[in-house]
Enzyme design. Structure first.
Site, PDB file in Angstrom:
ATOM      1  N   LYS A   1      84.981  15.901  19.569  1.00 24.64           N
ATOM      2  CA  LYS A   1      85.001  17.292  19.126  1.00 24.64           C
ATOM      3  C   LYS A   1      83.986  18.060  19.948  1.00 24.64           C
ATOM      4  O   LYS A   1      82.795  17.742  19.943  1.00 24.64           O
ATOM      5  CB  LYS A   1      84.660  17.379  17.639  1.00 24.64           C
TER       6      LYS A   1
ATOM      7  N   LYS B   1      89.604  17.505  19.899  1.00 22.22           N
ATOM      8  CA  LYS B   1      89.582  18.882  19.419  1.00 22.22           C
ATOM      9  C   LYS B   1      88.629  19.708  20.258  1.00 22.22           C
ATOM     10  O   LYS B   1      87.519  19.238  20.509  1.00 22.22           O
ATOM     11  CB  LYS B   1      89.116  18.858  17.960  1.00 22.22           C
TER      12      LYS B   1
HETATM   13  C1  PBG Z   1      83.912  22.215  10.812  1.00 26.25           C
HETATM   14  C2  PBG Z   1      85.262  22.402  11.382  1.00 26.25           C
HETATM   15  C3  PBG Z   1      85.580  23.359  12.349  1.00 26.25           C
HETATM   16  C4  PBG Z   1      86.963  23.274  12.551  1.00 26.25           C
HETATM   17  C5  PBG Z   1      87.464  22.251  11.728  1.00 26.25           C
HETATM   18  N1  PBG Z   1      86.380  21.709  11.010  1.00 26.25           N
HETATM   19  C6  PBG Z   1      84.742  24.388  13.008  1.00 26.25           C
HETATM   20  C7  PBG Z   1      83.443  24.066  13.568  1.00 26.25           C
HETATM   21  O1  PBG Z   1      83.147  22.921  13.945  1.00 26.25           O
HETATM   22  O2  PBG Z   1      82.626  24.979  13.637  1.00 26.25           O
HETATM   23  C8  PBG Z   1      87.707  24.164  13.505  1.00 26.25           C
HETATM   24  C9  PBG Z   1      89.176  24.285  13.344  1.00 26.25           C
HETATM   25  C10 PBG Z   1      89.786  25.427  14.041  1.00 26.25           C
HETATM   26  O3  PBG Z   1      89.142  26.187  14.805  1.00 26.25           O
HETATM   27  O4  PBG Z   1      90.994  25.615  13.842  1.00 26.25           O
HETATM   28  N2  PBG Z   1      83.471  21.018  10.413  1.00 26.25           N
END
Ligand code: PBG
Length: 323
Positions: A194, A247
């Site tokens: 991520k 992601k």
């Molecule tokens: C947070 C989380 C995020 C997303 C999913 N879980 C955002 C972040 O890490 O700030 C993002 C999903 C998206 O942008 O569609 N734990």
């Protein structure tokens, strides 16, 4: 010329005969945003066509998705600011919005697949995915909270737990917590790679969960790194993950492919909020054809090696029979 590749493209029948990858409803996971209240359905301004639902409307939304063959859902809560604190205690309070929502969906639709997000940020008064002390994100203190959260989700009926926080060791910690409590059958879909991405902006609008200070770069990955994703993937696999996620999706197709080539576990791709917003904005301006651009994007995830695709386009694609 001996080789004329165009011969295999000369008609629709032949093109389909040699098509290498497909996207089907069974590959899609639909993220859904939840809010407190009754009969609520409010659009996320930076994500046209995507809404925050109160639990009653969430059930109707799940029902209409399932009629289209869309059976997997990833739930995210929008939490009242007054309920947030340093330790995200709302995340494992038995009567919290999120746990009530999981129970309601699994009760009414036991055959659905409910994926739950394990991370502190929607419940944290600091807006971070970990416990903050003197401006620092603490790793091991955070694990205990993630364990409580995961256990609360499992007790509420979650099929798959998806830790999205990027703390070290969380997959192993959560796996042990679940197993010790007898939840050996609850799966873990780890956000393995991520990245600290600009493309989460609209999601943070949807949940009002943006960090109150600083950024997430001490835990989320540097977008410039590919090999580091292998370290994360190997650790998650060794710690007991059932799926590995990459992601965001589109800017990281190389990472999806890399993990695919280096693990036997299924890979999930998260086509995140900013990727959705980009396409919607261009479509609204008349700059892109929506059907063609969305199906091309989804196909690219499958081509790169993803089994599952988390995407805000999921319902629209099936409603319009675009696949
Ligand atoms: C947070 C989380 C995020 C997303 C999913 N879980 C955002 C972040 O890490 O700030 C993002 C999903 C998206 O942008 O569609 N734990």
């Amino acid at each position: 010329m001996l080789q004329r590749p165009r011969r295999n493209r000369k008609s629709e029948v032949i093109r389909q005969m040699v098509q290498e990858t497909y996207v089907s409803a069974s590959n899609l996971i639909f993220p859904l945003f939840i809010v407190e209240g009754e009969n609520q359905k409010t659009e996320v301004s930076s994500m046209p066509g995507i809404f925050r639902y109160s639990i009653d409307n969430l059930l109707r939304e799940v029902e209409s998705c399932m009629k289209l063959g869309l059976n997997s859902f990833d739930l995210f809560p929008n939490i009242d600011e007054a309920l947030k604190d340093k330790y995200a205690t709302e995340s494992h309070r038995d009567e919290s919005l999120y746990l009530r929502a999981i129970r309601a969906v699994k009760k009414e639709f036991p055959e659905s697949c409910v994926i739950t997000d394990v991370a502190m940020d929607p419940y944290s008064s600091d807006g971070h995915d970990g416990v903050v002390e003197n401006g620092e994100i603490l790793n091991d203190e955070t694990l205990e909270i993630l364990g409580k959260m995961a256990l609360a989700h499992a007790r509420s009926g979650a099929d798959i737990i998806a830790p999205s926080d990027m703390m070290d060791g969380r997959v192993g910690y959560i796996r042990k917590t679940l197993d010790d409590a007898g939840f050996t059958g609850v799966s873990i879909m780890s956000y393995s790679a991520k990245y600290a991405s600009a493309f989460y902006g609209p999601f943070r609008d949807a949940l009002n969960s943006a960090p109150k200070f600083g950024d997430k770069k001490t835990y989320q990955m540097n977008p410039a790194n590919q090999r580091e994703a292998l370290i994360e993937a190997r650790l998650d696999e060794a710690e007991g993950a059932d799926f590995l996620m990459v992601k965001p999706g589109l800017p990281y197709l190389d990472v999806i492919k890399l993990l695919k080539d280096n693990t036997e576990l299924p890979i999930a791709a998260y086509n995140v909020s900013g990727e959705y917003a980009m396409i919607k904005a261009a479509v609204q301006n008349g700059w892109l054809n929506e059907q063609r651009s969305v199906t091309e994007v989804l196909t690219s995830f499958r081509r790169a090696g993803a089994s599952a695709i988390l995407t805000y386009h999921a319902k629209q694609v099936l409603e319009n029979k675009w696949l």
